[in-house]
Design an enzyme around this catalytic site. Structure first.
Site, PDB file in Angstrom:
ATOM      1  N   GLU A 254      -7.272   5.094   7.269  1.00  0.00           N
ATOM      2  CA  GLU A 254      -7.031   6.507   6.947  1.00  0.00           C
ATOM      3  C   GLU A 254      -8.231   7.107   6.215  1.00  0.00           C
ATOM      4  O   GLU A 254      -8.547   8.283   6.382  1.00  0.00           O
ATOM      5  CB  GLU A 254      -5.719   6.640   6.138  1.00  0.00           C
TER       6      GLU A 254
ATOM      7  N   SER B 207       2.850  -1.889  10.410  1.00  0.00           N
ATOM      8  CA  SER B 207       4.279  -1.990  10.705  1.00  0.00           C
ATOM      9  C   SER B 207       4.843  -3.395  10.463  1.00  0.00           C
ATOM     10  O   SER B 207       5.715  -3.848  11.203  1.00  0.00           O
ATOM     11  CB  SER B 207       4.582  -1.529  12.126  1.00  0.00           C
TER      12      SER B 207
ATOM     13  N   HIS C  81      -9.720   1.500   4.225  1.00  0.00           N
ATOM     14  CA  HIS C  81      -8.496   1.696   4.999  1.00  0.00           C
ATOM     15  C   HIS C  81      -8.797   2.664   6.152  1.00  0.00           C
ATOM     16  O   HIS C  81      -9.590   3.589   5.984  1.00  0.00           O
ATOM     17  CB  HIS C  81      -7.376   2.246   4.110  1.00  0.00           C
TER      18      HIS C  81
ATOM     19  N   GLU D 298      -5.982  -4.512  10.308  1.00  0.00           N
ATOM     20  CA  GLU D 298      -4.968  -3.495  10.556  1.00  0.00           C
ATOM     21  C   GLU D 298      -5.297  -2.719  11.824  1.00  0.00           C
ATOM     22  O   GLU D 298      -6.097  -1.767  11.781  1.00  0.00           O
ATOM     23  CB  GLU D 298      -4.900  -2.514   9.372  1.00  0.00           C
TER      24      GLU D 298
ATOM     25  N   ASN E 190       0.874  -1.161   0.000  1.00  0.00           N
ATOM     26  CA  ASN E 190       0.000   0.000   0.000  1.00  0.00           C
ATOM     27  C   ASN E 190       0.917   1.218   0.000  1.00  0.00           C
ATOM     28  O   ASN E 190       1.439   1.601   1.034  1.00  0.00           O
ATOM     29  CB  ASN E 190      -0.901  -0.019   1.245  1.00  0.00           C
TER      30      ASN E 190
ATOM     31  N   GLY F 197       2.024   2.528  10.719  1.00  0.00           N
ATOM     32  CA  GLY F 197       3.010   3.598  10.575  1.00  0.00           C
ATOM     33  C   GLY F 197       3.679   4.004  11.876  1.00  0.00           C
ATOM     34  O   GLY F 197       4.389   5.003  11.935  1.00  0.00           O
TER      35      GLY F 197
ATOM     36  N   LYS G  20       0.217   4.203  -0.350  1.00  0.00           N
ATOM     37  CA  LYS G  20      -0.427   5.420   0.163  1.00  0.00           C
ATOM     38  C   LYS G  20      -0.141   6.584  -0.808  1.00  0.00           C
ATOM     39  O   LYS G  20       0.033   6.343  -2.003  1.00  0.00           O
ATOM     40  CB  LYS G  20       0.019   5.704   1.599  1.00  0.00           C
TER      41      LYS G  20
HETATM   42  P1  PGA Z   1       2.464   0.430   7.617  1.00  0.00           P
HETATM   43  O1  PGA Z   1       1.032   0.656   6.911  1.00  0.00           O
HETATM   44  O2  PGA Z   1       3.007  -0.880   7.114  1.00  0.00           O
HETATM   45  O3  PGA Z   1       3.287   1.609   7.196  1.00  0.00           O
HETATM   46  O4  PGA Z   1       2.208   0.402   9.097  1.00  0.00           O
HETATM   47  C1  PGA Z   1       0.141  -0.404   6.698  1.00  0.00           C
HETATM   48  C2  PGA Z   1      -1.140   0.128   6.104  1.00  0.00           C
HETATM   49  O5  PGA Z   1      -1.610   1.207   6.512  1.00  0.00           O
HETATM   50  O6  PGA Z   1      -1.726  -0.509   5.199  1.00  0.00           O
END
Ligand code: PGA
Length: 251
Positions: free
Chosen positions: A100, A214, A98, A169, A13, A175, A15
């Site tokens: 976000e 992460s 997601h 998630e 992903n 993140g 982003k």
């Molecule tokens: P990350 O993000 O691996 O940077 O924690 C995962 C995600 O939001 O899909």
């Protein structure tokens, strides 16, 4: 490694990251390493880069997709991108719901379900994200939250349950460098699979449930060793070809 017929999926992903120049190097690296990976690899990229990704990855085993899709088929929805448009760029996958988008764009569980349904109806595989915040986990509400998020999706899918990919998630792990322990993640994945099984026991065994938050080369192996963790949705580490491939090799 999952003892099942489920093929591991490691999906990046990106982003809102990338540029034509940096994408080119990243895609070359992923493509070059993909043949040595036994599971499935995919990258979910910003929509403006889909043409670049399509030309860079066509003919390789790596699949690609987008990070969001409209719940509508077409029409007066300024700024939206339809599932049919994503298909024209050769997408296999689209991330929906997601955290976000749920938090910064106020996407409801029902809207996420509509998007997943629209994707599936068009022939895209939705990667449906669920997960609790730190506050919710501390209140012991993790199961209730992921159940509430997933229920409308399962209602919308009904007969096509087996075609969906789910990503667990935990919001507090995205993140942040804080990963759920493999045991914590497995517990939620098992709960999600039990929810699926209540609807359709056979499909529940086929649905891939990814972990995201992460996931890195050094923690991927232990997470992916759990029976109900069928892959990963990788944010930060998907922006580096060797890290992304190292995670895929851990599967
Ligand atoms: P990350 O993000 O691996 O940077 O924690 C995962 C995600 O939001 O899909």
């Amino acid at each position: 490694m999952s003892v099942s017929m489920r093929r591991t999926l490691i999906a990046g992903n990106w982003k809102m990251n990338g540029s034509f120049a940096s994408n080119a190097g990243l895609l070359d690296g992923v493509r070059a390493g993909a043949a040595a990976v036994s599971g499935e690899l995919a990258v979910c990229v910003p929509a403006p880069y889909l043409a670049q990704v399509q030309s860079a990855l066509s003919g390789s085993p790596v699949r690609w997709g987008a990070q969001d899709v409209s719940a509508h088929e077409r029409g007066a929805f300024t700024g939206e991108v339809s599932a049919e448009m994503l298909l024209e760029f050769g997408c296999s996958y689209v991330i929906v719901g997601h955290s976000e988008r749920r938090s910064y764009h106020a996407e409801s569980d029902e809207l996420v379900a509509q998007k997943a349904q629209r994707a599936l109806a068009s022939g895209l595989t939705p990667i449906v994200c669920v997960g609790e915040t730190l506050e919710e986990r501390e209140q012991g509400a993790t199961d209730a939250v992921v159940s509430r998020q997933l229920a409308p999706v399962l209602d919308a899918m009904r007969t096509q349950l087996a075609s969906v990919v789910i990503a667990y998630e935990p919001v507090w792990a995205i993140g942040t460098g804080k990963t759920a322990t493999p045991e914590m993640a497995q517990q939620v994945h098992a709960r999600l699979r039990a929810m699926l099984a209540e609807r359709d026991a056979e499909s529940a065994q086929q649905v891939r449930i990814l972990y995201g938050g992460s996931m890195k080369p050094d923690n991927a192996k232990d997470l992916l060793a759990k029976p109900d963790i069928d892959g990963g949705l990788i944010g930060g580490a998907s922006l580096n070809a060797s890290d992304f491939l190292a995670i895929a090799h851990a599967a």
